[in-house]
Design an enzyme around this catalytic site. Structure first.
Site, PDB file in Angstrom:
ATOM      1  N   GLY A   1     -50.998 -24.375 -36.236  1.00  0.00           N
ATOM      2  CA  GLY A   1     -50.933 -25.779 -35.848  1.00  0.00           C
ATOM      3  C   GLY A   1     -52.001 -26.614 -36.518  1.00  0.00           C
ATOM      4  O   GLY A   1     -51.733 -27.722 -37.002  1.00  0.00           O
ATOM      5  N   CYS A   2     -53.213 -26.102 -36.552  1.00  0.00           N
ATOM      6  CA  CYS A   2     -54.333 -26.848 -37.138  1.00  0.00           C
ATOM      7  C   CYS A   2     -54.152 -27.013 -38.640  1.00  0.00           C
ATOM      8  O   CYS A   2     -54.468 -28.067 -39.203  1.00  0.00           O
ATOM      9  CB  CYS A   2     -55.649 -26.155 -36.819  1.00  0.00           C
ATOM     10  SG  CYS A   2     -55.973 -26.065 -35.040  1.00  0.00           S
ATOM     11  N   THR A   3     -53.623 -25.978 -39.295  1.00  0.00           N
ATOM     12  CA  THR A   3     -53.367 -26.057 -40.730  1.00  0.00           C
ATOM     13  C   THR A   3     -52.291 -27.096 -41.013  1.00  0.00           C
ATOM     14  O   THR A   3     -52.449 -27.954 -41.892  1.00  0.00           O
ATOM     15  CB  THR A   3     -52.955 -24.681 -41.285  1.00  0.00           C
ATOM     16  OG1 THR A   3     -54.020 -23.756 -41.052  1.00  0.00           O
ATOM     17  CG2 THR A   3     -52.660 -24.751 -42.777  1.00  0.00           C
TER      18      THR A   3
END
Length: 173
Positions: free
Chosen positions: A63-65
């Protein structure tokens, strides 16, 4: 579950209340944090420009990527509007540097290893995954207007389409 900040590291709004109570129209809290590539980045140094400050849990997770790639892909559009995009997590500058290099990210990343800013925004919260409870960073974004006031807040962000929604909000400033 409210996490209180110790008195020595308390950050308050212009109203003298905990940052957990931030709302649209409040003056954004000032910070000066270490950044990717060395040096530091302060909110005060960006006064006069809109700032997209997005909080994310951890470098190099799915998700963060995807969120960082989304903001990086739209960075030229944000820049045309005079806006600066900053990603903030509790990861170290070293991890940020590796993360940026691995995915060719172009947004600025700042390290809040002591979680002072994260806690001040009330984003250090209890989470649950597969029945296990733990403390972590809530994915959230704050749009700070060129006047230094919070113009928009997104909490519990879903990554898909988020960068685009934030860009539309910057256009509407």
């Amino acid at each position: 579950m409210r996490q209180y900040i110790d008195e020595a590291s308390r950050v308050t709004t212009n109203k003298g209340i905990d940052m957990a109570d931030l709302d649209v129209g409040d003056v954004a809290p000032q910070f000066d944090l270490p950044r990717d590539g060395g040096g530091s980045l302060s909110l005060a140094s960006l006064r006069g420009k809109p700032v997209v400050l997005y909080f994310y849990p951890q470098d190099d997770t799915t998700g963060c990527t995807n969120e960082a790639i989304g903001f990086s892909q739209l960075k030229p559009e944000f820049e045309k509007l005079g806006a600066v995009v900053i990603g903030l997590s509790p990861d170290s500058v070293r991890k940020h540097d590796k993360f940026k290099s691995k995915y060719d990210l172009t947004v600025d990343l700042v390290a809040d290893e002591e979680r002072k800013v994260i806690e001040a925004y009330h984003l250090w919260v209890e989470k649950q995954l597969y029945g296990r409870r733990y403390m972590g960073v809530e994915r959230a974004t704050f749009l700070i207007g060129s006047d230094g006031r919070i113009a928009r807040i997104w909490r519990n962000v879903r990554v898909k389409g988020h960068a685009e929604a934030v860009l539309e909000a910057v256009r509407a400033l």
